[in-house]
Design an enzyme around this catalytic site. Structure first.
Site, PDB file in Angstrom:
ATOM      1  N   ASP A  71       0.165   5.305   6.512  1.00 46.23           N
ATOM      2  CA  ASP A  71      -0.128   4.625   5.253  1.00 46.23           C
ATOM      3  C   ASP A  71      -1.356   5.189   4.553  1.00 46.23           C
ATOM      4  O   ASP A  71      -2.107   5.995   5.124  1.00 46.23           O
ATOM      5  CB  ASP A  71      -0.297   3.113   5.499  1.00 46.23           C
ATOM      6  CG  ASP A  71      -1.186   2.813   6.704  1.00 46.23           C
ATOM      7  OD1 ASP A  71      -1.885   3.721   7.181  1.00 46.23           O
ATOM      8  OD2 ASP A  71      -1.166   1.663   7.168  1.00 46.23           O
ATOM      9  N   ASP A 140      -2.690 -10.250  11.706  1.00 39.60           N
ATOM     10  CA  ASP A 140      -1.515 -11.048  11.336  1.00 39.60           C
ATOM     11  C   ASP A 140      -0.227 -10.414  11.889  1.00 39.60           C
ATOM     12  O   ASP A 140       0.871 -10.761  11.484  1.00 39.60           O
ATOM     13  CB  ASP A 140      -1.427 -11.214   9.809  1.00 39.60           C
ATOM     14  CG  ASP A 140      -1.359  -9.880   9.070  1.00 39.60           C
ATOM     15  OD1 ASP A 140      -1.236  -8.821   9.728  1.00 39.60           O
ATOM     16  OD2 ASP A 140      -1.422  -9.883   7.822  1.00 39.60           O
ATOM     17  N   HIS A 142       0.744  -7.217  11.666  1.00 38.57           N
ATOM     18  CA  HIS A 142       1.381  -6.143  10.891  1.00 38.57           C
ATOM     19  C   HIS A 142       1.245  -4.779  11.563  1.00 38.57           C
ATOM     20  O   HIS A 142       0.317  -4.533  12.329  1.00 38.57           O
ATOM     21  CB  HIS A 142       0.875  -6.100   9.438  1.00 38.57           C
ATOM     22  CG  HIS A 142      -0.524  -5.596   9.252  1.00 38.57           C
ATOM     23  ND1 HIS A 142      -1.535  -6.363   8.703  1.00 38.57           N
ATOM     24  CD2 HIS A 142      -1.089  -4.397   9.510  1.00 38.57           C
ATOM     25  CE1 HIS A 142      -2.632  -5.654   8.641  1.00 38.57           C
ATOM     26  NE2 HIS A 142      -2.402  -4.450   9.126  1.00 38.57           N
ATOM     27  N   GLU A 147       3.024  -6.114   5.911  1.00 41.48           N
ATOM     28  CA  GLU A 147       2.471  -7.458   6.036  1.00 41.48           C
ATOM     29  C   GLU A 147       3.572  -8.461   6.360  1.00 41.48           C
ATOM     30  O   GLU A 147       4.771  -8.160   6.183  1.00 41.48           O
ATOM     31  CB  GLU A 147       1.800  -7.823   4.705  1.00 41.48           C
ATOM     32  CG  GLU A 147       0.627  -6.926   4.333  1.00 41.48           C
ATOM     33  CD  GLU A 147      -0.635  -7.213   5.145  1.00 41.48           C
ATOM     34  OE1 GLU A 147      -0.524  -7.623   6.321  1.00 41.48           O
ATOM     35  OE2 GLU A 147      -1.736  -6.999   4.607  1.00 41.48           O
TER      36      GLU A 147
HETATM   37  C1  GLP Z   1      -4.920  -1.497   8.871  1.00 43.05           C
HETATM   38  C2  GLP Z   1      -3.992  -0.321   9.127  1.00 43.05           C
HETATM   39  C3  GLP Z   1      -3.182  -0.534  10.387  1.00 43.05           C
HETATM   40  C4  GLP Z   1      -4.093  -0.914  11.538  1.00 43.05           C
HETATM   41  C5  GLP Z   1      -4.827  -2.195  11.202  1.00 43.05           C
HETATM   42  C6  GLP Z   1      -5.755  -2.660  12.318  1.00 43.05           C
HETATM   43  O1  GLP Z   1      -4.242  -2.573   8.333  1.00 43.05           O
HETATM   44  N1  GLP Z   1      -3.100  -0.123   8.035  1.00 43.05           N
HETATM   45  O2  GLP Z   1      -2.456   0.654  10.680  1.00 43.05           O
HETATM   46  O3  GLP Z   1      -3.354  -1.063  12.712  1.00 43.05           O
HETATM   47  O4  GLP Z   1      -5.598  -1.946  10.040  1.00 43.05           O
HETATM   48  O5  GLP Z   1      -6.965  -1.975  12.260  1.00 43.05           O
HETATM   49  P1  GLP Z   1      -8.042  -1.925  13.403  1.00 43.05           P
HETATM   50  O6  GLP Z   1      -7.545  -0.957  14.399  1.00 43.05           O
HETATM   51  O7  GLP Z   1      -9.289  -1.428  12.721  1.00 43.05           O
HETATM   52  O8  GLP Z   1      -8.175  -3.314  13.922  1.00 43.05           O
END
Ligand code: GLP
Length: 267
Positions: A71, A140, A142, A147
């Site tokens: 993404d 959440d 995702h 989402e």
């Molecule tokens: C963002 C990214 C996800 C990632 C999530 C959790 O939303 N798009 O790919 O898994 O954050 O991030 P973190 O690893 O910093 O908790």
């Protein structure tokens, strides 16, 4: 086909990162032109450090590897310090020998996002599909930026971020009002198309999302729950992220047995 969803519980973040890096390295060693699906966020940083270390010690060659990122924020310039482009180059690509032309990250600046998304899907297909997709998980539940409520068949497209995700990501931007409200993300269906999935989670803040994803019903409300439908999944957790699972003793036992079988089979 032999379906598997392995839940591996490691002591802490470093052990989780090492285990995940070993799985990715094994993939690259058995297929030097492997197609990697990559993720951003704080969770995969340890894996990237470990892969860089393996590369520096001469144990891992990325020269034929191709990558596709999950993404990117919509309308955030690639040279913005918090863009996922910047993240990937700073934390991995600049430190390994992957060829820049073999790297693909969604283009949040594309004038025609719809046709960009179609071309991203096309490029993945032309590369022969993703061999192993690395994933984090949002609080959440995702994956990517899919989402709650995302279609489970979705492909790469523009998504509106939830307030929770915007708040969570504000720590990178300094203030909440600077976090983009939209992102271009591979869809749930795109992710399900990868040959192998490798999801990581660390810390107690992810425990509920992990429980819902692994032991809850498959639901568009927790997009990570689709992992339960995929034929080849590794979920690697530290103890805190695993703390709300009701069957952790069983997962630990299964892993012990799997290690025993693998040692005996010499794999
Ligand atoms: C963002 C990214 C996800 C990632 C999530 C959790 O939303 N798009 O790919 O898994 O954050 O991030 P973190 O690893 O910093 O908790």
């Amino acid at each position: 086909m032999f379906f598997k969803l392995r839940v591996i519980i490691e002591k802490d973040y470093s052990a989780m990162s090492r285990k995940a890096a070993e799985i990715i390295a094994k993939e690259i060693r058995s297929k030097p032109q492997a197609v990697l699906g990559l993720a951003t966020g704080s969770t995969p940083l340890g894996v990237y450090q470990e892969l860089i270390r393996m590369h520096e010690t001469g144990n891992l060659d990325f020269s034929a590897v191709r990558t596709f990122n999950l993404d990117e924020y919509y309308r955030l310039r690639p040279d913005h310090p918090e863009s996922y482009h910047s993240f990937m180059f700073k934390n991995l690509f600049e430190k390994i020998n992957v060829k820049p032309e073999n790297v693909s990250i969604p283009d949040g600046m594309a004038t025609d996002i719809g046709s960009f998304c179609e071309s991203y899907e096309e490029r993945i297909k032309e590369a022969g599909g993703i061999d192993i997709q690395l994933l984090g998980i949002g609080r959440d539940g995702h994956i990517g930026f899919n989402e709650p409520g995302s279609s489970l068949g979705s492909r790469t497209r523009l998504k509106t971020l939830t307030e929770e995700t915007i708040r969570d990501n504000a720590r990178f931007f300094g203030k909440e009002s600077d976090v983009p409200h939209f992102a271009v993300t591979m869809g749930v269906g795109t992710i399900l198309g990868a040959k192998k999935l490798l999801m990581l989670a660390s810390g107690g803040g992810k425990a509920r999302a992990v429980r819902d994803a692994i032991e809850g019903p498959v639901s568009a409300q927790v997009t990570a729950s689709v992992l339960q439908l995929h034929p080849n999944v590794f979920v690697i957790l530290d103890e805190e992220a695993a703390s709300m699972l009701s069957r952790s003793d069983y997962y630990i036992y299964v892993e012990k047995m799997a290690e025993k079988f693998e040692a005996e089979a010499g794999t």
